[in-house]
Design an enzyme around this catalytic site. Sequence first.
Site, PDB file in Angstrom:
ATOM      1  N   GLU A 156      -5.962  -8.323   1.417  1.00  0.00           N
ATOM      2  CA  GLU A 156      -6.599  -7.867   2.659  1.00  0.00           C
ATOM      3  C   GLU A 156      -8.053  -7.547   2.366  1.00  0.00           C
ATOM      4  O   GLU A 156      -8.387  -7.061   1.275  1.00  0.00           O
ATOM      5  CB  GLU A 156      -5.949  -6.594   3.229  1.00  0.00           C
ATOM      6  N   GLU A 202       0.786  -1.240   0.000  1.00  0.00           N
ATOM      7  CA  GLU A 202       0.000   0.000   0.000  1.00  0.00           C
ATOM      8  C   GLU A 202       0.815   1.285   0.000  1.00  0.00           C
ATOM      9  O   GLU A 202       0.824   2.035   0.994  1.00  0.00           O
ATOM     10  CB  GLU A 202      -0.940   0.029   1.204  1.00  0.00           C
TER      11      GLU A 202
END
Length: 470
Positions: free
Chosen positions: A375, A164
């Site tokens: 995720e 990320e």
Amino acid sequence: MSAFPKDFLWGAATAAYQVEGAHDVDGKGPSIWDTFSHLPGTTYQGTNGDVAVDHYHRFREDVALMAEMGMQSYRFSISWPRLLPQGRGTINEAGVKFYSDLIDALLEHNIEPMITLYHWDLPQALQDEGGWEARSTAEAFEEYASLCYQRYGDRVKLWSTFNETVCFIGFGYITGGHPPGVKNPARALQACHHVFVAHAKAVAAFRTSGIDGKIGFVNVLQTHTPLSQSAEDLAAYQLAEGIFTHWLYDPVLKGEYPAELLAQAQAVWGVPQFAPGDEQLLRDNICDFIGLNYYKRETIAANHHESHLTMNTSGEKGKGHQQGNEFGFKGLFKFVRNPNGVYTDWDWEIYPQGLTEGIMNIKARYGDIPMYITENGLGAKDPIIDGEVVDDDRIDYLRQHIGAIEDAINQGADVRGYYPWSFIDLLSWLNGFQKQYGFVYVDHNKGLARQRKKSFFWYQKLIGSNGAER
Ligand code: BG6
């Protein structure tokens, strides 16, 4: 029968700083999060990962729970300063051994490890030399990645370089809520470029290492919708797509930046600056797969005002973006509350179709790239009834999102695995331990004792039926 292929991997994820603890044990060096979380006012009620849920000392018990739940793969990250306390150079063999033992324990239980090399805990020593703004950090990353390949590459097949970029660069260099706490878009873009360079160098090293495995990158899957169909909201939406998707995915999946945005950024800020050979390096080292982290949809509107980010870190609904308190960039766009949206207590919109849409958008732009949902999960304060953790809301959330993945597979997407966040309740960077995500509850009043939640048994059944029983 479900649409999930036979070899689909049902897993769960964590990250080193959020579970391990043992922050100064057995020769580990400090990371930027060790430093930052100890500064007053940076995290929820001063919480930090000094102890976290002590996975470092309890990993065998945790792996046994993973096995009992039926997990087929475990996504975890390596703490760079545990292996290289100075970021490069001297190797801390005790740190190397910890992950080696963890990998062996996973394999003994037929759980496939998926390693994330960087989940935000940069060695403080490298930050002191300029962190991601210094090109030398990309070189140090290549050294660190190569060490991991040498020591674990005989047993680990699935690797990702970064987790990320939008978060650790965006919060780290634009809003300032993560270390190093900078608020400067131009510095953000140059730091982000060095991350892409580090990624490409690590991919190149992986391919020459001879490891029989695959390497990718993990991004937030940010599905957007315009607030209205007005021309200015649509333009704002397009821009958000360009920045949060194209800018962050193109360099690792196409090997180049989106040309128009690159020209605009360089005209306004003079960055990112490329070193000779960077363009070729990016082109030659695109990913084998992409990891997608999906939690919520974002609604986008035109923005005429200055605004600053107010995050809901308390779990009291309505403390996040709301009318008159919306985060964005003046003249570009802002994030607004969707009037039709269903929200969590942390003001994150629950929108399962966004996962299908997002996967299909990635396929449309990047072709038949293999994907893992690395995720996905619900952060909540779980109710305890008669001693049992009854996390029905989490079960609902996961059930709907698994359905959304199945829809994408039915529409032709190559999704190969699912890693809910998170295997166990852990430290949320800015929300402490109150924002729970796990299948396993950790009792902080009882010496960090582990307890299976209702969702643990639900996921166990689901895995046993390859996604059919849910
Ligand atoms: C992702 C991160 O952004 O979201 C995780 O990769 C993080 O590390 C997760 O914990 C949930 O975010 P939060 O803020 O609710 O903990």
